[in-house]
Scaffold this motif. Structure first.
Motif, short mmCIF file in Angstrom:
data_model
loop_
_atom_site.label_atom_id
_atom_site.label_comp_id
_atom_site.label_asym_id
_atom_site.label_seq_id
_atom_site.Cartn_x
_atom_site.Cartn_y
_atom_site.Cartn_z
N GLU A 1 1.08 -3.12 -4.26
CA GLU A 1 0.59 -3.36 -2.91
C GLU A 1 -0.81 -2.79 -2.77
O GLU A 1 -1.12 -1.70 -3.23
CB GLU A 1 1.51 -2.69 -1.89
CG GLU A 1 1.08 -2.91 -0.45
CD GLU A 1 1.99 -2.21 0.52
OE1 GLU A 1 1.68 -2.21 1.72
OE2 GLU A 1 3.01 -1.64 0.07
N ARG A 2 -1.69 -3.57 -2.11
CA ARG A 2 -3.08 -3.17 -1.96
C ARG A 2 -3.35 -2.65 -0.55
O ARG A 2 -2.82 -3.18 0.42
CB ARG A 2 -4.02 -4.35 -2.25
CG ARG A 2 -4.12 -4.74 -3.71
CD ARG A 2 -5.12 -5.87 -3.88
NE ARG A 2 -5.71 -5.87 -5.20
CZ ARG A 2 -6.88 -6.42 -5.49
NH1 ARG A 2 -7.60 -6.99 -4.54
NH2 ARG A 2 -7.36 -6.38 -6.72
N LYS A 3 -4.18 -1.63 -0.46
CA LYS A 3 -4.65 -1.17 0.83
C LYS A 3 -6.11 -0.73 0.72
O LYS A 3 -6.63 -0.52 -0.39
CB LYS A 3 -3.79 0.00 1.34
CG LYS A 3 -3.94 1.28 0.55
CD LYS A 3 -3.13 2.41 1.19
CE LYS A 3 -3.31 3.72 0.42
NZ LYS A 3 -2.55 4.83 1.06
N ALA B 1 -7.34 5.33 5.81
CA ALA B 1 -6.81 4.00 5.51
C ALA B 1 -6.79 3.17 6.79
O ALA B 1 -5.84 3.26 7.59
CB ALA B 1 -5.41 4.10 4.93
N ASP C 1 -6.27 0.12 9.35
CA ASP C 1 -5.21 -0.88 9.44
C ASP C 1 -5.82 -2.27 9.40
O ASP C 1 -6.63 -2.64 10.25
CB ASP C 1 -4.42 -0.69 10.74
CG ASP C 1 -3.31 -1.72 10.88
OD1 ASP C 1 -2.70 -2.07 9.85
OD2 ASP C 1 -3.06 -2.17 12.01
N PRO D 1 -2.01 -8.76 5.25
CA PRO D 1 -1.54 -7.85 4.20
C PRO D 1 -2.21 -8.00 2.84
O PRO D 1 -2.23 -7.06 2.05
CB PRO D 1 -0.05 -8.20 4.10
CG PRO D 1 0.03 -9.63 4.52
CD PRO D 1 -1.02 -9.80 5.58
N ILE E 1 -5.16 -7.96 0.57
CA ILE E 1 -6.56 -7.57 0.50
C ILE E 1 -7.19 -8.21 -0.73
O ILE E 1 -6.71 -8.02 -1.86
CB ILE E 1 -6.71 -6.04 0.42
CG1 ILE E 1 -5.93 -5.38 1.57
CG2 ILE E 1 -8.17 -5.64 0.43
CD1 ILE E 1 -6.41 -5.75 2.93
#
Length: 346
Positions: free
Chosen positions: A294-296, A322, A324, A328, A330
């Motif tokens: 998962e990327r953030k 981080a 928001d 979802p 990125i």
């Protein structure tokens, strides 16, 4: 979808107004805007450019000096400028404080904007241009263009580097000149694979196995000696802020040196970093979970205008924040002079 946050006094975030954005906000885009992510994002003093693989280029922000390549004042939302001909395509671009540099697929170099220090590369007496070609200059296949506040570097497929603009600190190599008004070769002693421009210095990465690094120009934070102690390969990317250098390594870590009074340098324990985007005094990174993938987005550094994504604004020092992002997936990030950009998809 493109999101932006940070300084927006000239509409450079493409939000349709001139107020800073402290959290990621969807950009206004025209009806024919591409649905794929941009291949390059360049942000100057108060203007922004997005380049797509189709060769299309979109601009927003201050255009009082024609730095948006169009004859108008400001663009508070992204708009495209027409190609020179029906089959003309742009391949690379960069943005300085009040100018833009573009390379097309034929290897021709065009400039737009203004500057008194040779930023346009058109000669000593030319300080304003509207999408004008730098004539009598054929560098070969261009693979990267980078600009600082007032100087530009151009990298060719053969590893040669050309530069123009302000050179009084040595950022354009020897001989040191206050102004380099036309492109000249920058000698560093090795073929170059990647480069970037700080405020008044240049950083160049070799393409040999050891990946040597050269710093040209003002090195008040002694970045050069720090890099000399580094050995071995494994550098994915090298980027510069106004006063710092950032190396993204194959291990997913970041090594950085330079000014740190506002938290410009990242924490040393970051890992899982897949991409970085370094602005004037702040940075963004995409980090991936080791198992979930998962990327953030994380940010750090000077955030007075909201460019770190903190509600209400503020610096991020000694840690990361981080923001928001509603979408979802990125895909791409960019950073400029107190501006931040994220391309995310559902």
């Amino acid at each position: 979808m493109l999101y932006a946050f940070g300084s927006n006094g000239r509409g450079q975030l493409s939000l349709g107004h001139f107020e800073d954005a402290y959290t990621p906000t969807p950009c206004l885009t025209p009806s024919l805007f591409p649905s794929v992510p941009p291949c390059e994002i360049a942000a100057g003093g108060n203007h922004t450019l997005l380049l797509f693989s189709s060769g299309e280029c979109f601009v927003a922000g201050d255009n009082t000096g024609n730095q948006c390549c169009l004859p108008s004042a400001t663009f508070p939302s992204l708009t495209t400028f027409y190609p020179l001909s029906g089959d003309h395509r742009w391949e690379h671009l960069s943005a300085g404080w009040s100018f833009t540099v573009l390379a097309d697929y034929e290897g021709k170099i065009f400039v737009s904007g203004n500057g008194q220090r040779g930023e346009l590369g058109l000669g000593e007496d030319i300080h304003d241009a509207l999408l004008e070609e730098i004539t009598d200059f054929s560098p070969g296949k261009v693979i990267q263009v980078a600009s600082g506040m007032t100087h530009t570097l151009l990298l060719t497929a053969s590893g040669d580097v050309w530069g123009w603009g302000t050179g009084r600190k040595g950022q354009l190599g020897e001989p040191i000149q206050s102004v380099v008004p036309r492109p000249r070769r920058v000698e560093v002693g090795f073929p170059v694979s990647k480069l970037d421009c700080g405020k008044d210095f240049s950083i160049l990465l070799s393409r040999d196995d050891l990946q040597h690094i050269a710093v040209l120009g003002n090195d008040r934070y002694r970045i050069g000696p720090s890099l000399e102690s580094r050995s071995g390969a494994g550098i994915l990317d090298v980027q510069a802020s106004w006063n710092g250098v950032y190396l993204l390594e194959t291990s997913g870590t970041i090594k950085a040196w330079g000014k740190n009074d506002r938290g410009q340098l990242p924490p040393t324990d970051l890992d899982g970093v897949a991409d970085i985007a370094v602005g004037s005094e702040h940075a963004l990174a995409i980090v991936e979970g080791k198992t979930t993938k998962e990327r953030k987005i994380i940010t750090w550094g000077w955030g007075e205008h909201g460019n770190c994504g903190k509600p209400g604004g503020g610096d991020v020092i000694g840690e990361v924040f981080a923001p928001d992002i509603p979408a979802p997936k990125i895909v791409r990030i960019g950073a400029g002079c107190a501006t931040s950009f994220v391309w995310a998809e559902e």
